[in-house]
Design an enzyme around this catalytic site. Sequence first.
Site: not given
Length: 530
Positions: A215, A336, A441
Amino acid sequence: MSRPLRILICSAFATLAVAHAQQPVTVQTQQGAVIGQQAEVRTFLGIPYAAPPVGDLRWKPPQPAAAWTTPRDASKFGNDCAQTVLALFALPGETPGTVKGQEDCLSLNVYTPKGTTAASKLPVMVWIHGGAFTAGSSSGYDGSALAQKNNIVVVTVNYRLGALGWLALPALGAENSGQSGNYGLMDQQAALKWVQSNITAFGGDPAKVTIAGESAGGMSNCAHLASPASAGLFRGVIIQSGLCTSPGNSVTLTDAQSRNQKYARNLDCQADDLACLRAAPVEKLLGTKVPGLRPAPNLVWSPVYASGLLPLTLRDAFSTGQFNRVPVMNGTTHDEGRLFVSVASPNGKPISPVVYWGGTGLTVGASNTVKVLKQYPYRNFGTPALAFATMFTDAVFSCPALRVNAALSKYVPVYAFEFNDPNAATIVKSPPDLPGLGAHHSSSLAYAFQSKVDGLADAADFTPAQRQLSDAFSAAWVSFVKTGKPESADWKTFDPAQNNVQVFTPEGVQPSILFSNDHRCTFWLPLDLQ
């Protein structure tokens, strides 16, 4: 034997067992000796790599850590960097919206196999955590399993977050040759320089350093690829779910300095009154919003470009070959966007069609909204929430990753991957209008570290199939750390003509050329979202 005597003997043996399990071990760094703990793995926690960025050092490049003469206890983590607790990742006892951590937080942790010496020269993985550049810490990631099982050194790093790490203002630039912002990125570079100077003493090889991150950590690693100041600090990069060329994340220094002047005024300070800004309480700094409407994927606090540290945007740097040329492993998770639906879903209430339409507009821009809604009609997905999650996955993560792969692969070996466990282990609750969180995610992290990741998942909860997936996924990361390429005969370097991606599922690992079709990238890439 009497019961009290049995208790006393058992207690004594338990004490001896603990003492045997954890033994102190000392390593000499350039600042001074540190005393860590050794059992099946050696751990050295909370080592300062830079001076506390407080007082007059708030919003200045990291300065060298002071030396010490008495051996320093390295058995406990250092402070988390100051941040606002996010509801999604709040740990037991934490209240969402409150501030935790300290400004004095520039420390790192080192994990090495038992018995490692300065002569070991092991490969090193430096982990840069995610959290949208506003949250997270190095302490949330336990590098013990990776170090012990794979004979590598793992380093996890703290860096300044939110306004403290990324505020850009002309007055701050006047102190630093016209450059401001990117303090968090400079922190990471200072940590990488510490690794170059000190990791040999811990058993690592400074010539075999791979940076890895997810991320915001993945986006940081893209920035290190593009930053001339990061040259020579690593020999490979692992990017997991980095928003490297996603919409709204190429803010220039000029634009950031302009919008942040309004933020400074909201702190009851003039934008050029640095004394006032440096005296502002941390709670006020982190609780004050930056004014303005931005794209949904935009990270308000993040690296700024057209600056001394990052002369080019990531897209320009990658497409023109003006980056630090090392092998890259770049990947995403299949679902995600489902995590962000969990964040956006107020009180667990289903997302309405109107909210879906508005969120789509904020994601892709007004000029693209109608054509995107036609491509992702919510009735085809069952709920607006699943339609938005799928659209967000494709637009913000999957197809931008494909663009990064294509650009970088002209100059360096690129190994593309997708993590896809449809029922990934997680402690995050799914909203009622999603069919589970899937491979959301950050869901891959417990699989890569093979341990508990705070606020996300615990490897102890894996099914046998998930344990097998974790072994394969983690092994791919480790082989890249060790050799600069995954040790898999069928995993070829990325070819833009094939769009080949290695897919990790509980059923097995296999190459695929269906990634682009699965995420509708032939639709997204021509839109060229900015």
